[in-house]
Scaffold this motif. Structure first.
Motif, mmCIF file in Angstrom:
data_model
loop_
_atom_site.group_PDB
_atom_site.id
_atom_site.type_symbol
_atom_site.label_atom_id
_atom_site.label_comp_id
_atom_site.label_asym_id
_atom_site.label_seq_id
_atom_site.Cartn_x
_atom_site.Cartn_y
_atom_site.Cartn_z
ATOM 1 N N TYR A 49 0.826 -1.204 0.000
ATOM 2 C CA TYR A 49 0.000 0.000 0.000
ATOM 3 C C TYR A 49 0.859 1.252 0.000
ATOM 4 O O TYR A 49 1.913 1.287 0.634
ATOM 5 C CB TYR A 49 -0.930 0.022 1.222
ATOM 6 N N ASP A 50 0.368 2.283 -0.692
ATOM 7 C CA ASP A 50 1.056 3.569 -0.698
ATOM 8 C C ASP A 50 0.829 4.328 0.604
ATOM 9 O O ASP A 50 1.713 5.017 1.101
ATOM 10 C CB ASP A 50 0.558 4.436 -1.865
ATOM 11 N N TYR A 51 -0.389 4.219 1.137
ATOM 12 C CA TYR A 51 -0.753 4.917 2.373
ATOM 13 C C TYR A 51 -1.455 3.955 3.308
ATOM 14 O O TYR A 51 -2.308 3.184 2.891
ATOM 15 C CB TYR A 51 -1.694 6.100 2.088
ATOM 16 N N ILE A 52 -1.088 4.040 4.574
ATOM 17 C CA ILE A 52 -1.716 3.221 5.609
ATOM 18 C C ILE A 52 -2.170 4.167 6.710
ATOM 19 O O ILE A 52 -1.366 4.930 7.260
ATOM 20 C CB ILE A 52 -0.729 2.190 6.191
ATOM 21 N N PHE A 53 -3.458 4.139 7.021
ATOM 22 C CA PHE A 53 -4.007 4.976 8.079
ATOM 23 C C PHE A 53 -4.407 4.060 9.228
ATOM 24 O O PHE A 53 -5.122 3.087 9.024
ATOM 25 C CB PHE A 53 -5.229 5.756 7.580
ATOM 26 N N ILE A 54 -3.958 4.380 10.409
ATOM 27 C CA ILE A 54 -4.276 3.581 11.592
ATOM 28 C C ILE A 54 -5.058 4.468 12.551
ATOM 29 O O ILE A 54 -4.542 5.486 13.027
ATOM 30 C CB ILE A 54 -2.997 3.049 12.275
ATOM 31 N N GLY A 66 0.444 6.517 21.151
ATOM 32 C CA GLY A 66 1.874 6.776 21.325
ATOM 33 C C GLY A 66 2.722 5.645 20.790
ATOM 34 O O GLY A 66 3.749 5.875 20.142
ATOM 35 N N ILE A 67 2.300 4.426 21.027
ATOM 36 C CA ILE A 67 3.034 3.258 20.529
ATOM 37 C C ILE A 67 2.988 3.233 19.006
ATOM 38 O O ILE A 67 4.011 3.060 18.338
ATOM 39 C CB ILE A 67 2.441 1.954 21.113
ATOM 40 N N ILE A 68 1.799 3.412 18.444
ATOM 41 C CA ILE A 68 1.635 3.375 16.987
ATOM 42 C C ILE A 68 2.469 4.472 16.326
ATOM 43 O O ILE A 68 3.066 4.258 15.270
ATOM 44 C CB ILE A 68 0.145 3.502 16.609
ATOM 45 N N SER A 69 2.534 5.640 16.952
ATOM 46 C CA SER A 69 3.273 6.746 16.352
ATOM 47 C C SER A 69 4.766 6.456 16.222
ATOM 48 O O SER A 69 5.438 7.047 15.386
ATOM 49 C CB SER A 69 3.055 8.030 17.140
ATOM 50 N N THR A 70 5.295 5.524 17.001
ATOM 51 C CA THR A 70 6.731 5.220 16.931
ATOM 52 C C THR A 70 7.110 4.493 15.647
ATOM 53 O O THR A 70 8.268 4.515 15.257
ATOM 54 C CB THR A 70 7.202 4.390 18.149
ATOM 55 N N TYR A 71 6.161 3.860 14.978
ATOM 56 C CA TYR A 71 6.478 3.228 13.691
ATOM 57 C C TYR A 71 5.618 3.766 12.553
ATOM 58 O O TYR A 71 5.490 3.151 11.506
ATOM 59 C CB TYR A 71 6.407 1.700 13.770
ATOM 60 N N SER A 72 5.080 4.955 12.763
ATOM 61 C CA SER A 72 4.292 5.627 11.728
ATOM 62 C C SER A 72 5.129 6.738 11.109
ATOM 63 O O SER A 72 5.997 7.306 11.759
ATOM 64 C CB SER A 72 3.033 6.253 12.340
ATOM 65 N N ASP A 73 4.825 7.047 9.850
ATOM 66 C CA ASP A 73 5.510 8.161 9.194
ATOM 67 C C ASP A 73 5.022 9.495 9.753
ATOM 68 O O ASP A 73 5.747 10.473 9.749
ATOM 69 C CB ASP A 73 5.269 8.126 7.684
ATOM 70 N N GLY A 74 3.776 9.528 10.209
ATOM 71 C CA GLY A 74 3.233 10.762 10.747
ATOM 72 C C GLY A 74 1.906 10.507 11.420
ATOM 73 O O GLY A 74 1.292 9.456 11.238
ATOM 74 N N CYS A 75 1.479 11.452 12.222
ATOM 75 C CA CYS A 75 0.181 11.310 12.863
ATOM 76 C C CYS A 75 -0.574 12.641 12.777
ATOM 77 O O CYS A 75 0.028 13.697 12.671
ATOM 78 C CB CYS A 75 0.302 10.830 14.305
ATOM 79 N N VAL A 76 -1.885 12.531 12.780
ATOM 80 C CA VAL A 76 -2.761 13.687 12.750
ATOM 81 C C VAL A 76 -3.398 13.790 14.123
ATOM 82 O O VAL A 76 -3.984 12.832 14.618
ATOM 83 C CB VAL A 76 -3.835 13.556 11.651
ATOM 84 N N PHE A 77 -3.262 14.938 14.731
ATOM 85 C CA PHE A 77 -3.772 15.192 16.081
ATOM 86 C C PHE A 77 -5.217 15.672 15.942
ATOM 87 O O PHE A 77 -5.462 16.742 15.392
ATOM 88 C CB PHE A 77 -2.879 16.248 16.747
ATOM 89 N N VAL A 78 -6.167 14.874 16.400
ATOM 90 C CA VAL A 78 -7.586 15.202 16.255
ATOM 91 C C VAL A 78 -8.155 15.585 17.622
ATOM 92 O O VAL A 78 -7.972 14.860 18.598
ATOM 93 C CB VAL A 78 -8.384 14.000 15.686
ATOM 94 N N VAL A 79 -8.834 16.731 17.657
ATOM 95 C CA VAL A 79 -9.427 17.213 18.900
ATOM 96 C C VAL A 79 -10.897 17.510 18.644
ATOM 97 O O VAL A 79 -11.236 18.193 17.674
ATOM 98 C CB VAL A 79 -8.719 18.498 19.402
ATOM 99 N N GLY A 80 -11.765 16.988 19.496
ATOM 100 C CA GLY A 80 -13.194 17.244 19.388
ATOM 101 C C GLY A 80 -13.563 18.540 20.078
ATOM 102 O O GLY A 80 -13.292 18.715 21.265
ATOM 103 N N SER A 81 -14.160 19.449 19.327
ATOM 104 C CA SER A 81 -14.584 20.728 19.880
ATOM 105 C C SER A 81 -15.584 20.511 21.008
ATOM 106 O O SER A 81 -16.511 19.719 20.893
ATOM 107 C CB SER A 81 -15.225 21.573 18.770
#
Length: 138
Positions: A49-54, A66-81
């Motif tokens: 796969y070109d992109y993997i979203f977890i 936090g664990i997943i982010s250690t082997y991810s290329d990047g993470c998106v920080f999502v905050v609920g208003s």
């Protein structure tokens, strides 16, 4: 239960979009996520796969993100208003910083514009240097 990956992945109606659901909740998800087998699995899937979203639970509640982010290329920080106060958001971001997560963006979801005084064409922002500015009408 050792199943073949091809038997577990689900094709969707959207071309080239496949989904792998989590299945039953294991008794020790953090141990599984940080295991050598999980890292090998992600490395294997990267070849297909070109992109993997977890999707991960909030980092403020459990350590999975936090664990997943250690082997991810990047993470998106999502905050609920109106669901997360500023201090909790700061703590969550600090936890990602502590594991050297590559935060590539942020999303504020569930934001209601009615009665909030928010106007797309006229809003204030603050950049990372702390400078305040005002976006002009586009």
């Amino acid at each position: 239960n050792n199943k073949n990956f091809a038997d577990c992945v689900h094709c969707t109606e959207i071309k080239n979009l496949h989904v792998l659901t989590c299945g039953a909740m294991p008794p020790n998800p953090s141990e599984i996520l940080s295991s050598k087998k999980m890292k090998e699995f992600i490395a294997c899937v990267r070849e297909y796969y070109d992109y993997i979203f977890i999707d991960a639970p909030p980092i403020g509640i459990v350590t999975d993100a936090g664990i997943i982010s250690t082997y991810s290329d990047g993470c998106v920080f999502v905050v609920g208003s109106k669901q997360c106060d500023v201090e909790m958001a700061k703590i969550a971001k600090q936890r990602l910083d502590d594991v050297k997560a590559n935060i590539i963006g942020a999303v504020l979801n569930k934001f209601e514009t009615e009665g909030s005084g928010y106007n797309y064409y006229n809003y204030y922002y603050q950049d990372e240097s702390g400078r305040k500015g005002r976006n002009k009408k586009k």
